[in-house]
Write a protein that holds these residues in place. Structure first.
Motif, mmCIF file in Angstrom:
data_model
loop_
_atom_site.group_PDB
_atom_site.id
_atom_site.type_symbol
_atom_site.label_atom_id
_atom_site.label_comp_id
_atom_site.label_asym_id
_atom_site.label_seq_id
_atom_site.Cartn_x
_atom_site.Cartn_y
_atom_site.Cartn_z
ATOM 1 N N LYS A 1 0.905 -1.152 0.000
ATOM 2 C CA LYS A 1 0.000 0.000 0.000
ATOM 3 C C LYS A 1 0.943 1.200 0.000
ATOM 4 N N VAL B 1 11.803 2.755 15.182
ATOM 5 C CA VAL B 1 10.832 3.103 14.138
ATOM 6 C C VAL B 1 9.494 3.337 14.826
ATOM 7 N N GLY B 2 8.848 4.415 14.461
ATOM 8 C CA GLY B 2 7.578 4.711 15.118
ATOM 9 C C GLY B 2 6.715 5.653 14.296
ATOM 10 N N VAL B 3 5.428 5.476 14.463
ATOM 11 C CA VAL B 3 4.449 6.319 13.779
ATOM 12 C C VAL B 3 3.467 6.799 14.845
ATOM 13 N N ARG C 1 -1.286 5.649 12.422
ATOM 14 C CA ARG C 1 -0.962 4.221 12.293
ATOM 15 C C ARG C 1 -1.969 3.493 11.415
ATOM 16 N N GLY C 2 -1.529 2.386 10.817
ATOM 17 C CA GLY C 2 -2.416 1.573 9.984
ATOM 18 C C GLY C 2 -2.708 2.206 8.629
ATOM 19 N N LYS C 3 -1.901 3.235 8.264
ATOM 20 C CA LYS C 3 -2.135 3.916 6.982
ATOM 21 C C LYS C 3 -0.898 3.813 6.087
ATOM 22 N N ALA C 4 -0.113 2.787 6.319
ATOM 23 C CA ALA C 4 1.075 2.495 5.496
ATOM 24 C C ALA C 4 2.221 3.488 5.670
ATOM 25 N N GLY D 1 4.344 3.540 8.319
ATOM 26 C CA GLY D 1 5.472 2.719 8.779
ATOM 27 C C GLY D 1 6.120 1.988 7.616
ATOM 28 N N THR D 2 5.301 1.472 6.724
ATOM 29 C CA THR D 2 5.826 0.760 5.548
ATOM 30 C C THR D 2 6.653 1.720 4.685
ATOM 31 N N ASN E 1 4.993 -7.102 21.456
ATOM 32 C CA ASN E 1 4.630 -5.953 20.627
ATOM 33 C C ASN E 1 3.974 -6.471 19.339
ATOM 34 N N ASP F 1 1.696 -5.301 17.321
ATOM 35 C CA ASP F 1 1.653 -4.401 16.155
ATOM 36 C C ASP F 1 2.961 -4.474 15.375
ATOM 37 N N ASN G 1 3.537 -7.956 13.661
ATOM 38 C CA ASN G 1 2.738 -8.071 12.431
ATOM 39 C C ASN G 1 3.288 -7.168 11.331
ATOM 40 N N PHE G 2 3.712 -5.992 11.753
ATOM 41 C CA PHE G 2 4.265 -5.018 10.803
ATOM 42 C C PHE G 2 5.494 -5.599 10.086
ATOM 43 N N TYR G 3 6.435 -6.133 10.865
ATOM 44 C CA TYR G 3 7.663 -6.656 10.263
ATOM 45 C C TYR G 3 7.388 -7.911 9.426
ATOM 46 N N LYS H 1 4.623 -8.714 7.913
ATOM 47 C CA LYS H 1 3.917 -8.316 6.684
ATOM 48 C C LYS H 1 4.901 -7.786 5.641
HETATM 49 C C1 LIG Z 1 4.869 -0.687 14.378
HETATM 50 C C2 LIG Z 1 4.449 0.608 13.701
HETATM 51 C C3 LIG Z 1 5.720 1.421 13.365
HETATM 52 C C4 LIG Z 1 3.690 0.295 12.406
HETATM 53 O O1 LIG Z 1 3.448 1.489 11.693
HETATM 54 P P1 LIG Z 1 2.127 1.687 10.805
HETATM 55 O O2 LIG Z 1 2.265 2.944 10.033
HETATM 56 O O3 LIG Z 1 0.927 1.570 11.659
HETATM 57 O O4 LIG Z 1 2.219 0.409 9.847
HETATM 58 P P2 LIG Z 1 1.561 0.195 8.413
HETATM 59 O O5 LIG Z 1 0.263 0.968 8.329
HETATM 60 O O6 LIG Z 1 2.579 0.470 7.365
HETATM 61 O O7 LIG Z 1 1.184 -1.336 8.506
HETATM 62 C C5 LIG Z 1 1.749 -2.325 7.721
HETATM 63 C C6 LIG Z 1 1.260 -3.687 8.208
HETATM 64 O O8 LIG Z 1 1.654 -3.916 9.551
HETATM 65 C C7 LIG Z 1 0.645 -4.673 10.243
HETATM 66 N N1 LIG Z 1 0.121 -3.852 11.342
HETATM 67 C C8 LIG Z 1 0.414 -2.573 11.629
HETATM 68 N N2 LIG Z 1 -0.265 -2.159 12.714
HETATM 69 C C9 LIG Z 1 -1.002 -3.215 13.121
HETATM 70 C C10 LIG Z 1 -1.925 -3.437 14.200
HETATM 71 N N3 LIG Z 1 -2.244 -2.461 15.066
HETATM 72 N N4 LIG Z 1 -2.479 -4.645 14.323
HETATM 73 C C11 LIG Z 1 -2.186 -5.645 13.460
HETATM 74 N N5 LIG Z 1 -1.338 -5.490 12.411
HETATM 75 C C12 LIG Z 1 -0.763 -4.298 12.247
HETATM 76 C C13 LIG Z 1 -0.447 -4.939 9.239
HETATM 77 O O9 LIG Z 1 -0.214 -6.195 8.655
HETATM 78 C C14 LIG Z 1 -0.245 -3.828 8.221
HETATM 79 O O10 LIG Z 1 -0.658 -4.166 6.933
HETATM 80 P P3 LIG Z 1 -2.200 -3.997 6.473
HETATM 81 O O11 LIG Z 1 -2.617 -2.616 6.879
HETATM 82 O O12 LIG Z 1 -2.154 -4.194 5.014
HETATM 83 O O13 LIG Z 1 -2.932 -5.056 7.216
HETATM 84 C C15 LIG Z 1 3.494 1.445 14.627
HETATM 85 O O14 LIG Z 1 2.457 0.594 15.065
HETATM 86 C C16 LIG Z 1 4.147 2.085 15.830
HETATM 87 O O15 LIG Z 1 4.695 3.175 15.745
HETATM 88 N N6 LIG Z 1 4.117 1.409 17.021
HETATM 89 C C17 LIG Z 1 4.706 1.953 18.250
HETATM 90 C C18 LIG Z 1 6.202 1.992 18.192
HETATM 91 C C19 LIG Z 1 6.745 0.615 17.980
HETATM 92 O O16 LIG Z 1 6.343 -0.317 18.647
HETATM 93 N N7 LIG Z 1 7.709 0.501 17.045
HETATM 94 C C20 LIG Z 1 8.374 -0.768 16.729
HETATM 95 C C21 LIG Z 1 9.288 -1.137 17.838
HETATM 96 S S1 LIG Z 1 10.701 -1.979 17.324
#
Ligand SMILES: CC(C)(COP(=O)(O)OP(=O)(O)OC[C@H]1O[C@@H](n2cnc3c(N)ncnc32)[C@H](O)[C@@H]1OP(=O)(O)O)[C@@H](O)C(=O)NCCC(=O)NCCS
Length: 238
Positions: free
Chosen positions: A87, A174-176, A181-184, A186-187, A213, A215, A218-220, A222
């Motif tokens: 995305k 890495v953080g959003v 969050r959930g809007k790509a 982080g990707t 963790n 979130d 799943n993020f990594y 994915k």
């Molecule tokens: C981890 C983090 C950086 C993800 O950023 P994000 O912008 O929300 O991620 P994306 O929107 O690019 O998500 C990509 C994929 O990750 C997974 N994902 C992200 N957030 C998720 C959630 N809350 N629950 C389940 N899956 C999730 C999904 O598979 C998602 O793909 P999809 O939307 O097609 O299903 C964000 O949740 C964050 O900042 N968390 C707090 C800080 C943290 O824990 N950082 C990592 C520590 S090492």
């Protein structure tokens, strides 16, 4: 047997050590704890391999508690970049290299971001100390002491990248921000980091997070990362 973790001790203003011992010498732990107390240590950690169950029981019987379960994930850069389906976030255009003027904004943003980490959950550390740790880590990353480059989208997100001695790329932070969050986003940040690592002739990237963790896990996953290993940290307050 107990190493003084000098950076940690200085930062937290209390003597912090790491018990380094193999299970066959576990009968010596009690004596090591006594010596640590005499040497004014206030807190010691012990990193354990997940399969050392008998050793874990010994540590627990001596008052050590589970402080953290870390998971290390790696990703092959070419595989990730060639992955077809992503995305794309419109925010991708706003990503830029962070500079010294961004430190205030990034430190404000990072406060209470990593609530799943050891420092926010281990009773030895206060929330204020955990906040300060991550803020210092961020500041040192922008100043190139703890990272080589930091990418950010002001007031939205960030990612820190570091080349380690074995030419593996490390994602430190890495953080959003919650609202985004959930809007790509982080990707998009990961893609920027991976592209930068590629420009540095790095083929493999590694990142450590907490098992709990969800979130981040799943993020990594994915993104195409796979689990390389995990580590368990036990701790004892003296
Ligand atoms: C981890 C983090 C950086 C993800 O950023 P994000 O912008 O929300 O991620 P994306 O929107 O690019 O998500 C990509 C994929 O990750 C997974 N994902 C992200 N957030 C998720 C959630 N809350 N629950 C389940 N899956 C999730 C999904 O598979 C998602 O793909 P999809 O939307 O097609 O299903 C964000 O949740 C964050 O900042 N968390 C707090 C800080 C943290 O824990 N950082 C990592 C520590 S090492």
């Amino acid at each position: 047997m107990i190493d003084n973790l000098k950076w940690d001790s200085k930062f937290f203003k209390r003597k912090i050590g790491e018990l380094k011992i193999t299970p066959e010498f576990s009968h010596k732990i009690n004596a090591a704890i006594k010596k640590a107390k005499a040497d004014s240590f206030k807190y010691i950690i012990c990193k354990v391999h997940p399969h050392q169950t008998a050793f874990i029981r010994i540590l627990e019987s001596l008052g050590f508690y589970l402080s953290d379960i870390g998971v290390t994930l790696t990703v092959d850069i070419d595989k990730l970049l060639n992955k077809a389906v992503y995305k794309d976030s419109p925010m991708i255009k706003a990503i830029r290299v962070a500079n010294l003027k961004d430190i205030y904004m990034l430190k404000k943003m990072i406060k209470s971001f990593f609530l799943e980490s050891r420092f926010y959950n281990d009773p030895f550390f206060s929330k204020e100390e955990a906040d300060k740790l991550y803020q210092t880590w961020m500041e040192n990353s922008v100043k190139k002491k703890a990272a080589d480059i930091v990418f950010c989208i002001p007031d939205v997100g960030f990612i820190t990248c570091k080349k380690n001695v074995t030419n593996i790329g490390e994602i430190g932070l890495v953080g959003v921000k919650k609202d985004f969050r959930g809007k790509a986003v982080g990707t998009a940040l990961m893609k920027e980091a991976i592209t930068w690592f590629k420009s540095q002739d790095i083929n493999l990237v590694s990142v450590r997070t907490q098992l709990k963790n969800i979130d981040a896990m799943n993020f990594y996953l994915k993104l195409g990362c796979y689990v390389k290993g995990y580590d368990i940290v036990f701790a004892k307050i003296l």
